[in-house]
Design a protein around this motif. Sequence first.
Motif, mmCIF file in Angstrom:
data_model
loop_
_atom_site.group_PDB
_atom_site.id
_atom_site.type_symbol
_atom_site.label_atom_id
_atom_site.label_comp_id
_atom_site.label_asym_id
_atom_site.label_seq_id
_atom_site.Cartn_x
_atom_site.Cartn_y
_atom_site.Cartn_z
ATOM 1 N N GLY A 16 0.816 -1.220 0.000
ATOM 2 C CA GLY A 16 0.000 0.000 0.000
ATOM 3 C C GLY A 16 0.844 1.262 0.000
ATOM 4 N N ASP A 17 1.893 1.261 0.812
ATOM 5 C CA ASP A 17 2.785 2.422 0.857
ATOM 6 C C ASP A 17 3.506 2.614 -0.475
ATOM 7 O OD1 ASP A 17 2.030 2.866 3.469
ATOM 8 O OD2 ASP A 17 3.895 2.092 4.347
ATOM 9 N N ALA A 18 3.986 1.513 -1.042
ATOM 10 C CA ALA A 18 4.681 1.596 -2.329
ATOM 11 C C ALA A 18 3.733 2.110 -3.407
ATOM 12 C CB ALA A 18 5.248 0.235 -2.717
ATOM 13 N N TYR A 19 2.486 1.628 -3.389
ATOM 14 C CA TYR A 19 1.505 2.089 -4.372
ATOM 15 C C TYR A 19 1.236 3.582 -4.188
ATOM 16 C CZ TYR A 19 -2.594 2.858 -7.148
ATOM 17 O OH TYR A 19 -3.469 3.384 -8.074
ATOM 18 N N ALA A 20 1.084 4.020 -2.951
ATOM 19 C CA ALA A 20 0.810 5.434 -2.678
ATOM 20 C C ALA A 20 1.943 6.322 -3.190
ATOM 21 C CB ALA A 20 0.603 5.652 -1.179
ATOM 22 N N ILE A 21 3.178 5.906 -2.958
ATOM 23 C CA ILE A 21 4.342 6.680 -3.410
ATOM 24 C C ILE A 21 4.378 6.738 -4.931
ATOM 25 C CG2 ILE A 21 6.873 6.711 -3.513
ATOM 26 C CD1 ILE A 21 6.742 5.328 -0.669
ATOM 27 N N ALA A 22 4.263 5.573 -5.560
ATOM 28 C CA ALA A 22 4.354 5.499 -7.021
ATOM 29 C C ALA A 22 3.200 6.226 -7.701
ATOM 30 C CB ALA A 22 4.403 4.035 -7.475
ATOM 31 N N SER A 23 1.980 6.010 -7.214
ATOM 32 C CA SER A 23 0.829 6.656 -7.856
ATOM 33 C C SER A 23 0.860 8.164 -7.674
ATOM 34 C CB SER A 23 -0.488 6.072 -7.335
ATOM 35 O OG SER A 23 -0.655 6.349 -5.962
ATOM 36 N N ASN A 24 1.323 8.638 -6.530
ATOM 37 C CA ASN A 24 1.438 10.079 -6.307
ATOM 38 C C ASN A 24 2.404 10.694 -7.320
ATOM 39 O OD1 ASN A 24 1.026 12.575 -4.918
ATOM 40 N ND2 ASN A 24 2.996 12.271 -3.918
ATOM 41 N N TYR A 25 3.558 10.053 -7.491
ATOM 42 C CA TYR A 25 4.542 10.551 -8.454
ATOM 43 C C TYR A 25 3.970 10.526 -9.875
ATOM 44 C CZ TYR A 25 8.543 10.748 -11.544
ATOM 45 O OH TYR A 25 9.398 11.088 -12.561
ATOM 46 N N LEU A 26 3.380 9.405 -10.262
ATOM 47 C CA LEU A 26 2.863 9.276 -11.627
ATOM 48 C C LEU A 26 1.698 10.232 -11.899
ATOM 49 C CD1 LEU A 26 3.143 5.398 -11.961
ATOM 50 C CD2 LEU A 26 4.501 7.124 -13.199
ATOM 51 N N ARG A 27 0.905 10.533 -10.881
ATOM 52 C CA ARG A 27 -0.169 11.528 -11.053
ATOM 53 C C ARG A 27 0.424 12.921 -11.243
ATOM 54 N NH1 ARG A 27 -3.046 8.243 -6.975
ATOM 55 N NH2 ARG A 27 -4.698 7.200 -8.124
ATOM 56 N N GLN A 28 1.460 13.229 -10.478
ATOM 57 C CA GLN A 28 2.078 14.554 -10.587
ATOM 58 C C GLN A 28 2.765 14.756 -11.932
ATOM 59 O OE1 GLN A 28 4.586 15.255 -7.172
ATOM 60 N NE2 GLN A 28 2.856 15.368 -5.771
ATOM 61 N N THR A 29 3.267 13.683 -12.530
ATOM 62 C CA THR A 29 3.915 13.795 -13.831
ATOM 63 C C THR A 29 2.922 13.681 -14.979
ATOM 64 O OG1 THR A 29 4.393 11.419 -13.948
ATOM 65 C CG2 THR A 29 6.092 12.845 -12.968
ATOM 66 N N GLY A 30 1.677 13.336 -14.662
ATOM 67 C CA GLY A 30 0.660 13.218 -15.701
ATOM 68 C C GLY A 30 0.619 11.860 -16.379
ATOM 69 N N ALA A 31 1.368 10.895 -15.875
ATOM 70 C CA ALA A 31 1.396 9.561 -16.479
ATOM 71 C C ALA A 31 0.103 8.790 -16.222
ATOM 72 C CB ALA A 31 2.588 8.770 -15.965
ATOM 73 N N ILE A 32 -0.550 9.072 -15.091
ATOM 74 C CA ILE A 32 -1.864 8.490 -14.816
ATOM 75 C C ILE A 32 -2.815 9.612 -14.416
ATOM 76 C CG2 ILE A 32 -1.016 6.195 -14.199
ATOM 77 C CD1 ILE A 32 -1.345 6.851 -11.282
ATOM 78 N N ALA A 33 -4.077 9.363 -14.637
ATOM 79 C CA ALA A 33 -5.093 10.379 -14.365
ATOM 80 C C ALA A 33 -5.231 10.630 -12.860
ATOM 81 C CB ALA A 33 -6.431 9.932 -14.928
ATOM 82 N N VAL A 34 -5.560 11.861 -12.539
ATOM 83 C CA VAL A 34 -5.801 12.215 -11.148
ATOM 84 C C VAL A 34 -7.215 11.769 -10.796
ATOM 85 C CG1 VAL A 34 -5.989 14.100 -9.494
ATOM 86 C CG2 VAL A 34 -4.255 14.191 -11.289
ATOM 87 N N SER A 35 -7.299 10.696 -9.999
ATOM 88 C CA SER A 35 -8.599 10.179 -9.573
ATOM 89 C C SER A 35 -8.395 9.325 -8.329
ATOM 90 C CB SER A 35 -9.244 9.346 -10.684
ATOM 91 O OG SER A 35 -8.565 8.127 -10.825
#
Length: 82
Positions: A16-35
């Motif tokens: 869960g922590d790893a997912y939170a870190i990775a998804s936060n970064y990828l959302r900030q870079t625009g690689a995944i949608a903010v949702s």
Amino acid sequence: MLVERGIQVMNVGVVGDAYAIASNYLRQTGAIAVSFATNDRLLEIIVQMFHRGEFNKIRLANKAIAKFESEETAQEAVQALV
């Protein structure tokens, strides 16, 4: 917290922590949608790495980001050829 998944046991906190870190970064870079929806591909990458023996949440997040971005780049290259 440990959760049984068949025969394997997974530390949900690390994943869960790893997912939170990775998804936060990828959302900030625009690689995944903010949702609020979970990105299934990113979670799958993290869980696979966890099952292969990577238990450090920072390394899991960094490796998952690198793999996710490389897969996205490869998909974009294939689409450009079509």
